[in-house]
Design an enzyme around this catalytic site. Structure first.
Site, PDB file in Angstrom:
ATOM      1  N   HIS A  83       0.879  -1.153   0.175  1.00 47.70           N
ATOM      2  CA  HIS A  83       0.030   0.193   0.008  1.00 47.70           C
ATOM      3  C   HIS A  83       0.821   1.307   0.120  1.00 47.70           C
ATOM      4  CE1 HIS A  83       0.513   1.178   4.326  1.00 47.70           C
ATOM      5  NE2 HIS A  83       0.304  -0.191   4.570  1.00 47.70           N
ATOM      6  N   ASP A  85      -0.595   4.614   0.674  1.00 46.22           N
ATOM      7  CA  ASP A  85      -1.051   5.555   1.529  1.00 46.22           C
ATOM      8  C   ASP A  85      -0.544   5.408   2.917  1.00 46.22           C
ATOM      9  OD1 ASP A  85      -2.670   3.018   1.783  1.00 46.22           O
ATOM     10  OD2 ASP A  85      -3.849   4.047   3.377  1.00 46.22           O
ATOM     11  N   GLU A 148      -5.064   1.342   2.833  1.00 42.28           N
ATOM     12  CA  GLU A 148      -5.149   0.279   3.453  1.00 42.28           C
ATOM     13  C   GLU A 148      -5.091   0.799   4.937  1.00 42.28           C
ATOM     14  OE1 GLU A 148      -2.893  -2.523   6.238  1.00 42.28           O
ATOM     15  OE2 GLU A 148      -2.584  -0.334   5.884  1.00 42.28           O
ATOM     16  N   ASP A 172       4.154  -6.085   5.157  1.00 44.14           N
ATOM     17  CA  ASP A 172       3.694  -5.124   6.105  1.00 44.14           C
ATOM     18  C   ASP A 172       3.463  -5.462   7.272  1.00 44.14           C
ATOM     19  OD1 ASP A 172       2.527  -2.607   6.195  1.00 44.14           O
ATOM     20  OD2 ASP A 172       0.470  -3.181   5.570  1.00 44.14           O
ATOM     21  N   HIS A 435       3.781   4.176  12.185  1.00 41.98           N
ATOM     22  CA  HIS A 435       2.744   5.184  13.046  1.00 41.98           C
ATOM     23  C   HIS A 435       3.396   5.885  13.805  1.00 41.98           C
ATOM     24  CE1 HIS A 435      -0.831   2.584  11.631  1.00 41.98           C
ATOM     25  NE2 HIS A 435      -0.229   2.614  10.637  1.00 41.98           N
TER      26      HIS A 435
END
Length: 462
Positions: A83, A85, A148, A172, A435
């Site tokens: 992904h 994004d 995602e 991922d 994150h």
């Protein structure tokens, strides 16, 4: 020439391509002019397709909802699910979150580990196979997803237009191969406020914090009205609890600012929840009776700083996947009501219905409702599954690590189709940076995972 040598020859290309794609901010935004996930993500997607063509692959754009690049022959398809994004960058980065800068052998930036760096790695792994001239019996296809981190509409749409690969992995998560992923439940705890303040205690006007349900919130603030200063209480509480709170006392309102540490919602123990910190402090004050203070008390008693949902009735666990994980990600409270958005990762042998029923029992007669927004059921493949065995073979040969396959709390594209699993990019013992601020990927790890993915794809497609 073997695949490892091919990858080494492409080292500078891999590093440069990773830096380039990190510099493209790709946070989901409102649809615009046939760009369903916003202009920034669309530009990153176009960049990925152009890069794929540049390195020698056929590409396909599925109505700007996603697409793929592929090569090889045969009826069967081996897929790599990536992904483009990223989650919002947050605050307090040491280096620019979209700079792609290199410091001490690391490329810094949002998406370096989740999931742009691994996407570039997979693309060059494919290139290494293609240029090596090794014979394949299947196509290899890298599929680019565009949302995602929120909703999966991109991949869902893609799979209405294209057949799913026969087998696939997504870079991922973690190494070694992942044979189970916990269920993911996202919901709101809500209440419309009706009860007026009953006394002259401190009134709570507003609480707002968090960016996404699947992120540990690193900032939250509350607006209060108080007849007297609460600065001394805040300083004492802050010292006793070793947390970062700031106060701004104005003529008409007091603003309390709570600073935490962002982390992935599946690993809340790696962060510090700014929402929970703030609410527990507010609960220590002499609050005016009313709906807002009822919520603050409920949060403090049923959620607090817990990671596993014990007090709110969903502290489940099992042998294959461990404890349920509870992350209070976003809060929006004002004089009209409250909405707390929570992300739960529940064990593979439980259902989301059991989780909800456990919480509803604890919230009975409180006036608070649970509104389910999204659920993804767990996935679980036996360790003996062919895909798991082939990926583990490559991983063990390359690393010398005899670890067994694992289960995780994170949710990856693997759960979107059959015979798909997560595989890397994080090696055992490495810090989880997805994150979080100062996200980075070690350059040597970027090259190493490219070699592993090249060998894994060849093993699956030969």
């Amino acid at each position: 020439m073997n695949l490892e040598q091919k990858v080494e020859e492409m080292r500078d290309e891999i590093i440069g391509s990773t830096q380039e794609i990190i510099r493209l901010k790709s946070v989901k935004d409102s649809p615009k002019d046939e760009m369903p996930f916003g202009q920034d993500i669309h530009e990153c997607f176009m960049h990925a397709l152009n890069l794929s063509e540049k390195v020698g692959f056929k590409t396909k754009n599925i109505d700007n909802y996603g697409g793929h690049a592929e090569f090889g022959d045969g009826e069967e398809v081996v897929g790599v699910l990536v992904h483009l994004d990223v989650v919002p960058e947050g605050d307090n980065w040491t280096y620019p979150p979209y700079g792609g800068e290199i410091h001490d052998g690391k490329i810094y930036g949002r998406g370096t580990i989740d999931d742009k760096g691994p996407a570039v790695s997979a693309l060059y792994a494919m290139k290494a196979i293609k240029e090596s001239g090794l014979k394949l019996n299947k196509k290899i296809r890298i599929i680019f997803g565009l949302d995602e981190e929120s909703g999966w509409d991109s991949l869902k749409y893609y799979l209405t237009k294209e057949n799913a690969p026969d087998v696939a992995f997504t870079p991922d998560a973690d190494f070694p191969a992942i044979h189970g992923e916990k269920g993911i439940l996202i919901f709101d705890i809500t209440k419309r406020f009706k009860k007026n303040y009953k006394d002259n205690g401190i009134k709570v006007l507003k609480i707002k914090g968090g960016n996404r349900p699947n992120m540990v919130p690193d900032y939250c603030e509350a607006h209060l009205i108080s007849d007297s200063s609460i600065k001394e209480k805040l300083e004492a509480y802050k010292e006793n609890n070793k947390i970062k709170l700031e106060i701004e006392e104005k003529e008409d309102t007091i603003i309390i600012k709570s600073y935490g540490v962002s982390a992935h919602g599946s690993l809340p123990e790696k962060g510090e929840n700014a929402v929970s910190q703030l609410i527990l402090f507010l609960n220590s004050l002499n609050l005016a009776e009313g709906d807002a203070s009822d919520f603050i008390k409920l949060y403090s008693e049923k959620i607090g700083m817990e990671y596993y949902g014990e007090s709110i009735g969903c502290g489940f666990k099992d042998d294959p996947s461990g404890n349920l994980i509870f992350n209070a990600g976003v809060i929006d409270l004002d004089e009209k009501g409250v909405k707390l958005t929570v992300n739960i990762r529940y064990p593979v042998t439980y259902t989301h219905t059991e989780v909800i029923e456990g919480m509803e029992k604890e919230l009975k007669d409180t006036g608070f409702d649970i509104v389910v927004l999204e659920n993804m059921d767990p996935i679980y493949l036996p360790k003996e599954h062919e895909v798991i065995q082939k990926l583990m073979k490559v991983y063990r040969e390359f690393t010398g690590d005899d670890s067994e396959p694992i289960t995780i709390g994170g949710g990856t594209y693997a759960r979107s189709m059959e015979n798909a699993v997560a595989f890397g990019p994080l090696f055992p013992g490495q810090p989880e940076l997805a994150h979080q601020k100062d996200e980075y990927i070690e350059i040597e790890d970027l090259i190493k995972i490219t070699k592993i993915y090249a060998n894994a794809l060849y093993e699956l497609a030969k």
